[in-house]
Design an enzyme around this catalytic site. Sequence first.
Site, mmCIF file in Angstrom:
data_model
loop_
_atom_site.group_PDB
_atom_site.id
_atom_site.type_symbol
_atom_site.label_atom_id
_atom_site.label_comp_id
_atom_site.label_asym_id
_atom_site.label_seq_id
_atom_site.Cartn_x
_atom_site.Cartn_y
_atom_site.Cartn_z
ATOM 1 N N GLY A 1 38.620 49.985 56.520
ATOM 2 C CA GLY A 1 38.102 49.833 55.091
ATOM 3 C C GLY A 1 38.222 51.328 54.245
ATOM 4 O O GLY A 1 37.236 51.372 53.410
ATOM 5 N N SER A 2 39.243 52.251 54.499
ATOM 6 C CA SER A 2 39.249 53.305 53.653
ATOM 7 C C SER A 2 39.723 52.904 52.208
ATOM 8 O O SER A 2 38.944 53.715 51.460
ATOM 9 C CB SER A 2 39.941 54.373 54.463
ATOM 10 O OG SER A 2 41.496 54.078 54.194
ATOM 11 N N ASN A 3 40.234 52.017 52.145
ATOM 12 C CA ASN A 3 40.823 51.722 50.771
ATOM 13 C C ASN A 3 39.675 51.073 50.104
ATOM 14 O O ASN A 3 39.279 51.222 48.871
ATOM 15 C CB ASN A 3 41.968 50.475 50.678
ATOM 16 C CG ASN A 3 43.307 51.385 50.654
ATOM 17 O OD1 ASN A 3 43.748 52.035 49.691
ATOM 18 N ND2 ASN A 3 44.007 51.345 51.817
ATOM 19 N N ASN B 1 47.784 43.274 46.246
ATOM 20 C CA ASN B 1 47.865 43.788 47.945
ATOM 21 C C ASN B 1 48.084 45.040 47.781
ATOM 22 O O ASN B 1 48.849 45.631 46.779
ATOM 23 C CB ASN B 1 48.660 42.699 48.834
ATOM 24 C CG ASN B 1 48.812 43.360 50.156
ATOM 25 O OD1 ASN B 1 47.523 43.892 50.663
ATOM 26 N ND2 ASN B 1 49.763 43.707 50.703
ATOM 27 N N LYS C 1 42.632 29.704 60.334
ATOM 28 C CA LYS C 1 42.967 30.111 59.119
ATOM 29 C C LYS C 1 42.480 29.211 57.907
ATOM 30 O O LYS C 1 41.644 29.573 57.145
ATOM 31 C CB LYS C 1 44.705 29.979 58.664
ATOM 32 C CG LYS C 1 45.153 30.609 57.578
ATOM 33 C CD LYS C 1 46.504 30.285 57.388
ATOM 34 C CE LYS C 1 47.430 31.428 57.889
ATOM 35 N NZ LYS C 1 47.486 32.561 57.594
ATOM 36 N N MET D 1 44.735 41.813 57.384
ATOM 37 C CA MET D 1 45.732 41.743 58.116
ATOM 38 C C MET D 1 46.095 40.124 58.533
ATOM 39 O O MET D 1 46.911 39.985 59.215
ATOM 40 C CB MET D 1 45.463 42.256 59.502
ATOM 41 C CG MET D 1 45.471 43.780 59.321
ATOM 42 S SD MET D 1 46.784 44.974 58.379
ATOM 43 C CE MET D 1 48.061 44.997 59.508
ATOM 44 N N HIS E 1 50.236 47.940 50.024
ATOM 45 C CA HIS E 1 51.361 48.026 51.135
ATOM 46 C C HIS E 1 51.818 49.428 51.275
ATOM 47 O O HIS E 1 52.319 50.014 50.432
ATOM 48 C CB HIS E 1 52.420 46.948 50.995
ATOM 49 C CG HIS E 1 53.241 46.922 51.914
ATOM 50 N ND1 HIS E 1 52.970 46.280 53.204
ATOM 51 C CD2 HIS E 1 54.632 47.454 52.152
ATOM 52 C CE1 HIS E 1 54.110 46.378 54.025
ATOM 53 N NE2 HIS E 1 55.063 47.071 53.505
HETATM 54 C C1 GRF Z 1 46.353 50.581 54.736
HETATM 55 O O1 GRF Z 1 47.656 51.337 54.748
HETATM 56 C C2 GRF Z 1 47.045 49.345 54.147
HETATM 57 O O2 GRF Z 1 48.159 49.661 53.073
HETATM 58 C C3 GRF Z 1 47.529 48.431 55.285
HETATM 59 O O3 GRF Z 1 46.451 48.674 56.039
HETATM 60 C C4 GRF Z 1 46.050 49.854 55.998
HETATM 61 C C5 GRF Z 1 44.569 49.702 56.103
HETATM 62 O O4 GRF Z 1 43.527 50.756 55.957
HETATM 63 N N1 GRF Z 1 47.883 47.201 54.910
HETATM 64 P P1 GRF Z 1 42.181 50.740 55.498
HETATM 65 O O5 GRF Z 1 41.603 49.572 56.296
HETATM 66 O O6 GRF Z 1 41.970 50.422 53.915
HETATM 67 O O7 GRF Z 1 41.473 52.015 55.933
#
Ligand code: GRF
Length: 192
Positions: free
Chosen positions: A18-20, A110, A68, A93, A112
């Site tokens: 969850g860093s994003n 999304n 799903k 994922m 990527h």
């Molecule tokens: C990121 O590199 C994202 O692009 C990919 O999985 C990773 C997830 O990182 N799909 P986080 O969970 O947001 O830290």
Amino acid sequence: MVKYLGKKKIAIFISGRGSNLKSLIKYFKKKNSSIEITLVISNNPKAKGLEFAKKSEIKNFGLKYISKSSFENKSLKLLKKNDVDLLCLAGFMKILSRNFIKSFSKPILNIHPSILPKYKGVNTHERAIKNNDKITGATVHRVNEKLDSGKIILQKKVKILKKDNIKSLEKKVLKIEHEIYPKAIVKFLSKI
Ligand code: GRF
């Protein structure tokens, strides 16, 4: 007369670290933001990222991924109930079904970790290093039924140095992801 328009509501789907999500929460917490994160859903109740939502008192759900269809049906109900305008996948994922995309009917974005259309799917950094690429990066794109194939909203590149390995590259690209995802959301929502 100026018509009052409320904040745009976004939901975020995550699967793990969850860093994003963390960087998006920080960005949209800013005063005067016209966008708010109203809902966070994980397909894994143990996802570390859920902690960031909890800390910021954002509604969050760790749903057990039994199938799903059960995950998607529960999520759809939550998205509709919370009147979400945009769904953002951030380290989510699982691949969403065509049925889910159609039923939700609002846009989905999304992030990527590659310069799409290069390296759709997983292990992007490993593939870039193996192919001796000199440049990689990150892409924010629309989600459609085909994996990592929707319209590109924003991309940023980064150099791959000789000394880079999968770990160092992941770190560099993640930094870019945190930078471009909020910008891409703002850009996208300003146009719809
Ligand atoms: C990121 O590199 C994202 O692009 C990919 O999985 C990773 C997830 O990182 N799909 P986080 O969970 O947001 O830290």
